[in-house]
Write an enzyme that holds these catalytic residues in place. Structure first.
Site, PDB file in Angstrom:
ATOM      1  N   ASP A  53      14.324  -1.096   1.589  1.00 37.56           N
ATOM      2  CA  ASP A  53      14.969  -1.278   2.888  1.00 37.56           C
ATOM      3  C   ASP A  53      15.918  -2.480   2.765  1.00 37.56           C
ATOM      4  O   ASP A  53      17.029  -2.338   2.246  1.00 37.56           O
ATOM      5  CB  ASP A  53      13.830  -1.487   3.894  1.00 37.56           C
TER       6      ASP A  53
ATOM      7  N   ARG B  88       0.791  -1.194   0.000  1.00 37.45           N
ATOM      8  CA  ARG B  88       0.000   0.000   0.000  1.00 37.45           C
ATOM      9  C   ARG B  88       0.841   1.269   0.000  1.00 37.45           C
ATOM     10  O   ARG B  88       0.382   2.343  -0.347  1.00 37.45           O
ATOM     11  CB  ARG B  88      -0.885  -0.016   1.273  1.00 37.45           C
ATOM     12  N   GLY B  89       2.099   1.143   0.404  1.00 34.60           N
ATOM     13  CA  GLY B  89       2.917   2.318   0.701  1.00 34.60           C
ATOM     14  C   GLY B  89       3.113   3.322  -0.423  1.00 34.60           C
ATOM     15  O   GLY B  89       3.350   4.498  -0.170  1.00 34.60           O
TER      16      GLY B  89
ATOM     17  N   ARG C 125       0.007   7.171   7.434  1.00 39.60           N
ATOM     18  CA  ARG C 125       0.206   7.184   5.980  1.00 39.60           C
ATOM     19  C   ARG C 125      -0.221   8.524   5.384  1.00 39.60           C
ATOM     20  O   ARG C 125       0.220   8.910   4.310  1.00 39.60           O
ATOM     21  CB  ARG C 125      -0.616   6.067   5.307  1.00 39.60           C
TER      22      ARG C 125
ATOM     23  N   ASP D  61       7.641   2.819  -2.469  1.00 40.44           N
ATOM     24  CA  ASP D  61       7.824   3.938  -1.538  1.00 40.44           C
ATOM     25  C   ASP D  61       9.215   3.918  -0.916  1.00 40.44           C
ATOM     26  O   ASP D  61       9.879   4.938  -0.820  1.00 40.44           O
ATOM     27  CB  ASP D  61       6.732   3.946  -0.447  1.00 40.44           C
TER      28      ASP D  61
ATOM     29  N   PHE E   6      13.474   5.060  11.380  1.00 39.91           N
ATOM     30  CA  PHE E   6      12.128   4.579  11.112  1.00 39.91           C
ATOM     31  C   PHE E   6      11.293   5.763  10.642  1.00 39.91           C
ATOM     32  O   PHE E   6      11.157   6.751  11.367  1.00 39.91           O
ATOM     33  CB  PHE E   6      11.564   3.939  12.379  1.00 39.91           C
TER      34      PHE E   6
HETATM   35  C1  PRP Z   1       7.161  -1.948   2.951  1.00 42.15           C
HETATM   36  C2  PRP Z   1       7.440  -0.899   1.913  1.00 42.15           C
HETATM   37  C3  PRP Z   1       8.178  -1.644   0.836  1.00 42.15           C
HETATM   38  C4  PRP Z   1       8.903  -2.719   1.609  1.00 42.15           C
HETATM   39  C5  PRP Z   1      10.362  -2.385   1.692  1.00 42.15           C
HETATM   40  O1  PRP Z   1       6.024  -2.650   2.602  1.00 42.15           O
HETATM   41  O2  PRP Z   1       6.248  -0.331   1.431  1.00 42.15           O
HETATM   42  O3  PRP Z   1       7.292  -2.225  -0.080  1.00 42.15           O
HETATM   43  O4  PRP Z   1       8.301  -2.784   2.893  1.00 42.15           O
HETATM   44  O5  PRP Z   1      11.045  -3.281   2.514  1.00 42.15           O
HETATM   45  P1  PRP Z   1      12.161  -4.293   2.030  1.00 42.15           P
HETATM   46  O6  PRP Z   1      13.076  -3.571   1.103  1.00 42.15           O
HETATM   47  O7  PRP Z   1      12.835  -4.654   3.338  1.00 42.15           O
HETATM   48  O8  PRP Z   1      11.490  -5.475   1.408  1.00 42.15           O
HETATM   49  P2  PRP Z   1       5.059  -3.418   3.644  1.00 42.15           P
HETATM   50  O9  PRP Z   1       5.274  -4.900   3.516  1.00 42.15           O
HETATM   51  O10 PRP Z   1       5.222  -2.835   5.013  1.00 42.15           O
HETATM   52  O11 PRP Z   1       3.625  -3.107   3.068  1.00 42.15           O
HETATM   53  P3  PRP Z   1       2.876  -1.695   2.830  1.00 42.15           P
HETATM   54  O12 PRP Z   1       3.471  -1.080   1.571  1.00 42.15           O
HETATM   55  O13 PRP Z   1       1.465  -2.110   2.654  1.00 42.15           O
HETATM   56  O14 PRP Z   1       3.067  -0.798   4.040  1.00 42.15           O
END
Ligand code: PRP
Length: 181
Positions: free
Chosen positions: A105, A45-46, A167, A102, A154
């Site tokens: 990481d 969703r991010g 968000r 978004d 964070f």
């Molecule tokens: C978060 C963010 C990225 C991902 C990055 O998604 O939106 O898609 O983590 O992390 P990584 O590089 O360690 O894989 P999340 O799974 O929290 O879902 P969201 O987008 O719905 O918040």
């Protein structure tokens, strides 16, 4: 998980984000100039805020699609196992594709999604991430375009959540925990 108390300290202003989005859109336009149609894929969703702003700055013929991948759930630690919760509606074989993320990481999400989409044989596939935390990377991947490199803090806002909260902040903020946790 009990919610820890925290305050949000501004990190990247809405104005700085808007200026960077405009620059990135210009680079994307130049890169994909002459494309018949660009498929812009937002990772839910991010990325929903970033993709909304980005597509309005891209002066190309575009189509928007969404994919939902999750590795975090409501946790703050990556499970390293990426699950596809919602797949694309459209076909991407032989087409120009831009994946919009978004934040990168550990890199597991982007690596998994790029692998999946490349297996569908797009003509060109590029990636863009608003934020990048290179110090957290566990796999060798980098987005084609990055908005801002940030330290291992964070962050929330502009689509990014903490346990599904914040968000809707119009800027990127840094979470600072206050109480016991
Ligand atoms: C978060 C963010 C990225 C991902 C990055 O998604 O939106 O898609 O983590 O992390 P990584 O590089 O360690 O894989 P999340 O799974 O929290 O879902 P969201 O987008 O719905 O918040």
């Amino acid at each position: 998980m009990p919610q820890r108390e925290y305050v949000i300290e501004p990190m990247i202003s809405a104005k700085a984000i808007a200026a960077r989005v405009e620059e990135l859109a210009g680079e994307i336009e130049r890169h994909f100039a002459g494309t018949g149609k660009l498929v812009v894929v937002g990772l839910l969703r991010g990325s929903f805020v970033f993709i909304a702003d980005l597509v309005r700055e891209i002066g190309l013929n575009i189509e928007v699609d969404f994919l939902e991948a999750s590795s975090y759930g409501d946790s703050t630690e990556s499970s390293r196992e990426v699950r596809i919760l919602k797949d694309l509606r459209g076909e991407i074989g032989g087409r120009d594709v831009l994946v919009v993320e978004d934040i990168v990481d550990t890199g597991y999400t982007l690596q998994h999604v790029v692998g999946l989409l490349r297996s569908r044989k797009p003509r060109r596939l590029e990636t863009i991430a608003l934020l990048d935390k290179p110090s957290r990377r566990e796999v060798d991947i980098r987005a084609t375009w990055t908005g801002f490199e940030i330290p291992d803090e964070f962050v929330v806002g502009y689509g990014i959540d903490f346990a599904q909260r914040n968000r809707n902040l119009p800027y990127i903020g840094k979470v600072r925990f206050t109480g016991e946790g």
